[in-house]
Design an enzyme around this catalytic site. Structure first.
Site, PDB file in Angstrom:
ATOM      1  N   ASN A  12      25.539  -6.479 -32.369  1.00 35.29           N
ATOM      2  CA  ASN A  12      26.454  -7.287 -33.182  1.00 35.29           C
ATOM      3  C   ASN A  12      26.656  -8.654 -32.562  1.00 35.29           C
ATOM      4  O   ASN A  12      26.559  -8.814 -31.340  1.00 35.29           O
ATOM      5  CB  ASN A  12      27.855  -6.637 -33.249  1.00 35.29           C
ATOM      6  CG  ASN A  12      27.878  -5.351 -34.068  1.00 35.29           C
ATOM      7  OD1 ASN A  12      27.111  -5.195 -35.015  1.00 35.29           O
ATOM      8  ND2 ASN A  12      28.758  -4.439 -33.701  1.00 35.29           N
ATOM      9  N   ALA A  43      23.525  -2.365 -28.112  1.00 39.38           N
ATOM     10  CA  ALA A  43      23.080  -3.477 -27.273  1.00 39.38           C
ATOM     11  C   ALA A  43      23.880  -3.517 -25.976  1.00 39.38           C
ATOM     12  O   ALA A  43      23.320  -3.748 -24.891  1.00 39.38           O
ATOM     13  CB  ALA A  43      23.238  -4.796 -28.033  1.00 39.38           C
ATOM     14  N   ASP A 247      40.356  -7.325 -20.634  1.00 35.73           N
ATOM     15  CA  ASP A 247      39.759  -6.999 -21.935  1.00 35.73           C
ATOM     16  C   ASP A 247      38.991  -5.676 -21.790  1.00 35.73           C
ATOM     17  O   ASP A 247      38.010  -5.616 -21.049  1.00 35.73           O
ATOM     18  CB  ASP A 247      38.817  -8.140 -22.357  1.00 35.73           C
ATOM     19  CG  ASP A 247      38.086  -7.854 -23.662  1.00 35.73           C
ATOM     20  OD1 ASP A 247      38.445  -6.894 -24.348  1.00 35.73           O
ATOM     21  OD2 ASP A 247      37.160  -8.623 -23.987  1.00 35.73           O
ATOM     22  N   ALA A 250      34.160  -2.870 -24.717  1.00 38.10           N
ATOM     23  CA  ALA A 250      32.854  -2.512 -24.134  1.00 38.10           C
ATOM     24  C   ALA A 250      32.948  -1.844 -22.766  1.00 38.10           C
ATOM     25  O   ALA A 250      31.920  -1.623 -22.132  1.00 38.10           O
ATOM     26  CB  ALA A 250      31.922  -3.719 -24.065  1.00 38.10           C
ATOM     27  N   ALA A 251      34.160  -1.480 -22.342  1.00 41.42           N
ATOM     28  CA  ALA A 251      34.263  -0.714 -21.086  1.00 41.42           C
ATOM     29  C   ALA A 251      33.529   0.617 -21.249  1.00 41.42           C
ATOM     30  O   ALA A 251      32.785   1.059 -20.369  1.00 41.42           O
ATOM     31  CB  ALA A 251      35.721  -0.469 -20.738  1.00 41.42           C
ATOM     32  N   GLY A 252      33.725   1.254 -22.415  1.00 43.37           N
ATOM     33  CA  GLY A 252      33.039   2.517 -22.686  1.00 43.37           C
ATOM     34  C   GLY A 252      31.527   2.343 -22.743  1.00 43.37           C
ATOM     35  O   GLY A 252      30.772   3.233 -22.331  1.00 43.37           O
ATOM     36  N   ASP A 253      31.090   1.206 -23.268  1.00 42.20           N
ATOM     37  CA  ASP A 253      29.640   0.948 -23.342  1.00 42.20           C
ATOM     38  C   ASP A 253      29.058   0.750 -21.939  1.00 42.20           C
ATOM     39  O   ASP A 253      27.970   1.246 -21.630  1.00 42.20           O
ATOM     40  CB  ASP A 253      29.368  -0.308 -24.182  1.00 42.20           C
ATOM     41  CG  ASP A 253      29.875  -0.145 -25.600  1.00 42.20           C
ATOM     42  OD1 ASP A 253      29.932   1.002 -26.081  1.00 42.20           O
ATOM     43  OD2 ASP A 253      30.231  -1.165 -26.222  1.00 42.20           O
TER      44      ASP A 253
END
Ligand code: RIB
Length: 307
Positions: A12, A43, A247, A250-253
């Site tokens: 994205n 990504a 922030d 995307a910590a999980g990513d």
């Protein structure tokens, strides 16, 4: 080169507003800081894994908008192979609106765009990659039938799948026995099991419920409260590293990408979870998805410092 990790998923263009508090319904919050960057759960996980030192191939669809080329070039800088990314015409790349407020928490909305073109037929066309992979890593921002097809192929080829069930969407749970490791946070695991997770004890119950549905290993991520692992040999809690979050997007990513790199290197599951937690702790200290993701030397230094 070790066998590659094949990441199958979304990309994205992220439009981020950082503000001092998230707006209530119909409220306007002023004084925000704007940032346009690149994200998408697929990504992000590919980039996190590439920066952590994995041998990564990313399977994805981008559109023919002006962002697509820059987005793909960025993956290559992070060490991700991009030659199996499909460049679609007549459609824009996926996009996300991200509002980040106090404590780094966010509101997030996604328009799938070209990610919807990652069809089961596209998945069939990368069977060779899946067959040669050490792991397949997926999330849930592509069509459910494409996830199902990838699970079928991986099962036929005897390749372990790590599935981050994010975001939570309806899925045929009879397919879960093809998942080696399922990673989910509190609301995601509630969607699959109906169990409300409020602490490590209820996380353990939910993780066991996932195992009863056929998943070999379940990992429930609890943010600052760490992770609960349910595997064949029992339940384990791994603590998180306390840090000041700017922030959490995307910590999980970051966690999932680094988890799979560590597993592919032969680390035990608790070691891999700790490595993933360290990477996630580094990522929450910066704004944005991919801009916040650490490199391997950063993760190793953090782990050395924190014992
Ligand atoms: O997990 C964070 C990601 O979710 C963002 O980068 C956004 O693109 C959405 O996919």
């Amino acid at each position: 080169m070790p066998e590659p990790i094949v990441v199958i998923g979304s990309s994205n263009v992220d439009f981020i507003m950082k503000m001092d508090h998230l707006p209530a319904r119909d409220e306007t919050v002023t004084g925000a800081v704007f940032m346009q960057t690149f994200g998408g759960k697929g990504a992000n996980q590919a980039v996190a894994a590439g920066r952590a030192g994995g041998n990564i191939i990313f399977v994805n669809c981008v559109g023919d908008d002006p962002y697509a080329g820059t987005m793909v070039a960025g993956y290559e800088v992070s060490g991700v192979r991009t030659d199996r990314i499909f460049h679609e015409t007549g459609i824009a790349s996926g996009a996300a609106l991200v509002m980040v407020g106090e404590g780094g928490h966010n509101y997030l909305s996604v328009a799938s765009g070209a990610n919807g073109r990652l069809t089961p037929e596209r998945i069939d066309s990368v069977r060779d990659l899946i067959a040669g992979a050490s792991y397949v890593l997926m999330q849930f921002e592509i069509p459910a039938e494409s996830i199902a097809r990838a699970l079928d192929i991986a099962a036929e080829e005897r390749v372990p799948v790590v599935w981050n069930y994010a975001p939570a969407n309806p899925f045929d749970i009879s397919q879960l026995d093809k998942v080696e490791i399922l990673v989910a946070n509190e609301p995601e695991v509630a969607t699959l099991t109906g169990i409300t997770v409020t602490n490590t004890a209820s996380a353990a119950d939910a993780a066991q419920a996932l195992r009863a549905l056929g998943v070999s290993t379940a990992i429930i991520t609890l943010g600052e409260a760490g992770s609960v692992i349910a595997a064949e040999d029992g339940i384990e809690h791994v603590s998180a590293f306390p840090v000041e979050a700017v922030d959490t997007t995307a910590a999980g990513d970051t966690y999932c990408g680094c988890l799979v790199v560590a597993l592919a290197e032969g680390k035990t599951l608790p070691e891999a979870v700790r490595f993933a937690g360290a990477a996630a702790a580094l990522s929450v200290q910066k704004l944005g998805a991919q801009p916040s993701m650490p490199w391997r030397e950063d993760i190793d230094a953090f782990l050395a410092e924190r014992g």
